[in-house]
Design a protein around this motif. Structure first.
Motif, PDB file in Angstrom:
ATOM      1  N   VAL A  15       0.812  -1.171   0.078  1.00 27.31           N
ATOM      2  CA  VAL A  15       0.073   0.026  -0.030  1.00 27.31           C
ATOM      3  C   VAL A  15       0.941   1.187  -0.062  1.00 27.31           C
ATOM      4  CG1 VAL A  15      -1.993   1.170   1.024  1.00 27.31           C
ATOM      5  CG2 VAL A  15      -1.553  -1.191   1.570  1.00 27.31           C
ATOM      6  N   PHE A  16       0.763   2.086  -0.867  1.00 20.68           N
ATOM      7  CA  PHE A  16       1.180   3.530  -1.081  1.00 20.68           C
ATOM      8  C   PHE A  16       0.479   4.431  -0.892  1.00 20.68           C
ATOM      9  CE2 PHE A  16       3.735   0.215  -3.519  1.00 20.68           C
ATOM     10  CZ  PHE A  16       4.970   0.550  -3.389  1.00 20.68           C
ATOM     11  N   ARG A  17       1.026   5.581  -0.365  1.00 16.07           N
ATOM     12  CA  ARG A  17       0.049   6.867  -0.193  1.00 16.07           C
ATOM     13  C   ARG A  17       0.648   7.611  -1.309  1.00 16.07           C
ATOM     14  NH1 ARG A  17       0.473   8.362   4.988  1.00 16.07           N
ATOM     15  NH2 ARG A  17      -1.260   7.715   5.160  1.00 16.07           N
ATOM     16  N   VAL A  18      -0.042   8.140  -2.278  1.00 13.82           N
ATOM     17  CA  VAL A  18       0.091   8.871  -3.476  1.00 13.82           C
ATOM     18  C   VAL A  18       0.188  10.393  -3.095  1.00 13.82           C
ATOM     19  CG1 VAL A  18      -0.518   9.598  -5.922  1.00 13.82           C
ATOM     20  CG2 VAL A  18      -0.785   7.127  -4.969  1.00 13.82           C
ATOM     21  N   ASP A  19       1.316  11.023  -3.441  1.00 13.74           N
ATOM     22  CA  ASP A  19       1.389  12.423  -3.210  1.00 13.74           C
ATOM     23  C   ASP A  19       1.893  13.279  -4.386  1.00 13.74           C
ATOM     24  OD1 ASP A  19       1.703  15.001  -1.793  1.00 13.74           O
ATOM     25  OD2 ASP A  19       3.631  14.463  -1.064  1.00 13.74           O
ATOM     26  N   THR A  20       1.143  14.292  -4.647  1.00 14.84           N
ATOM     27  CA  THR A  20       1.441  15.236  -5.775  1.00 14.84           C
ATOM     28  C   THR A  20       1.651  16.710  -5.405  1.00 14.84           C
ATOM     29  OG1 THR A  20      -0.716  15.465  -6.608  1.00 14.84           O
ATOM     30  CG2 THR A  20       0.616  13.784  -7.444  1.00 14.84           C
ATOM     31  N   SER A  21       1.583  16.753  -3.997  1.00 16.35           N
ATOM     32  CA  SER A  21       1.768  18.115  -3.547  1.00 16.35           C
ATOM     33  C   SER A  21       3.129  18.715  -3.434  1.00 16.35           C
ATOM     34  CB  SER A  21       1.154  18.192  -2.212  1.00 16.35           C
ATOM     35  OG  SER A  21       1.675  17.461  -1.306  1.00 16.35           O
ATOM     36  N   ASN A  22       4.238  18.154  -4.199  1.00 18.73           N
ATOM     37  CA  ASN A  22       5.376  18.770  -3.935  1.00 18.73           C
ATOM     38  C   ASN A  22       5.537  19.870  -4.989  1.00 18.73           C
ATOM     39  OD1 ASN A  22       6.543  17.481  -6.442  1.00 18.73           O
ATOM     40  ND2 ASN A  22       6.005  15.721  -5.175  1.00 18.73           N
ATOM     41  N   ARG A  23       6.669  20.675  -5.000  1.00 15.49           N
ATOM     42  CA  ARG A  23       6.926  21.821  -5.953  1.00 15.49           C
ATOM     43  C   ARG A  23       7.084  21.280  -7.396  1.00 15.49           C
ATOM     44  NH1 ARG A  23      11.434  25.470  -3.110  1.00 15.49           N
ATOM     45  NH2 ARG A  23      12.441  24.519  -4.939  1.00 15.49           N
ATOM     46  N   GLN A  24       7.551  20.427  -7.713  1.00 15.59           N
ATOM     47  CA  GLN A  24       7.705  19.991  -9.173  1.00 15.59           C
ATOM     48  C   GLN A  24       6.428  19.147  -9.606  1.00 15.59           C
ATOM     49  OE1 GLN A  24       9.819  18.757  -6.592  1.00 15.59           O
ATOM     50  NE2 GLN A  24      11.548  20.271  -6.879  1.00 15.59           N
ATOM     51  N   ARG A  25       5.728  19.063  -8.720  1.00 11.88           N
ATOM     52  CA  ARG A  25       4.198  18.148  -9.225  1.00 11.88           C
ATOM     53  C   ARG A  25       4.392  16.839  -9.813  1.00 11.88           C
ATOM     54  NH1 ARG A  25      -0.550  19.335  -7.630  1.00 11.88           N
ATOM     55  NH2 ARG A  25      -1.599  18.609  -9.687  1.00 11.88           N
ATOM     56  N   ARG A  26       5.589  16.385  -9.113  1.00 12.77           N
ATOM     57  CA  ARG A  26       5.978  15.084  -9.460  1.00 12.77           C
ATOM     58  C   ARG A  26       5.305  14.208  -8.458  1.00 12.77           C
ATOM     59  NH1 ARG A  26      12.426  15.061  -9.900  1.00 12.77           N
ATOM     60  NH2 ARG A  26      12.464  16.211 -11.800  1.00 12.77           N
TER      61      ARG A  26
END
Length: 134
Positions: free
Chosen positions: A19-30
């Protein structure tokens, strides 16, 4: 592809998933995927990854996914059995109409033993069910 990604990603493995938590809130939108747990479908075990503590929401989402996954796997099992019945019918037709003597010689013993084994199990299970009825 939708513009919004789910909060959790489940990488299926043989007995469960990571199980992974997905995160796109970083500055590079990666897209970053942080493993938070591993789970075992068969025994219902959920193991946090590393020193992580799972939130109540994490546990709730994981349990919901596990239940949905069990339902999918059960549906696949039944579908596989229906396909096996179809294959038995196709095999009978092949043996009767197209099989050469050499081909039949090659598969007959294996087929007869497998069918005998299956019949024995099915008859025993049917008898068990009939004797359990009130």
């Amino acid at each position: 592809m939708s513009s919004e990604l789910p909060e959790y990603y489940f990488r299926v493995r043989e007995n469960g998933a990571f199980v992974f938590r997905v995160d796109t809130s970083n500055r590079q939108r990666r897209i970053e995927m942080d493993q938070i747990a591993s789970l075992n479908i068969r025994n219902g075990e959920i193991k946090p990854h590393g020193q992580r503590e799972l939130s109540d929401e994490d546990i709730r989402v994981i349990r919901e996914w596990m239940e949905a996954r069990r339902e999918i796997l059960a549906e696949r099992d039944i579908d596989d059995i229906h396909r096996a019945v179809d294959h038995l019918n196709l095999t009978a037709h092949w043996a009767q109409t197209r099989a050469t003597d050499e081909q039949l010689e090659h598969v007959t013993d294996d087929l007869l033993l497998a069918m005998h084994d299956l019949r024995t199990v099915l008859v025993r299970k049917k008898a068990d069910r009939l004797t359990k009825r009130p």
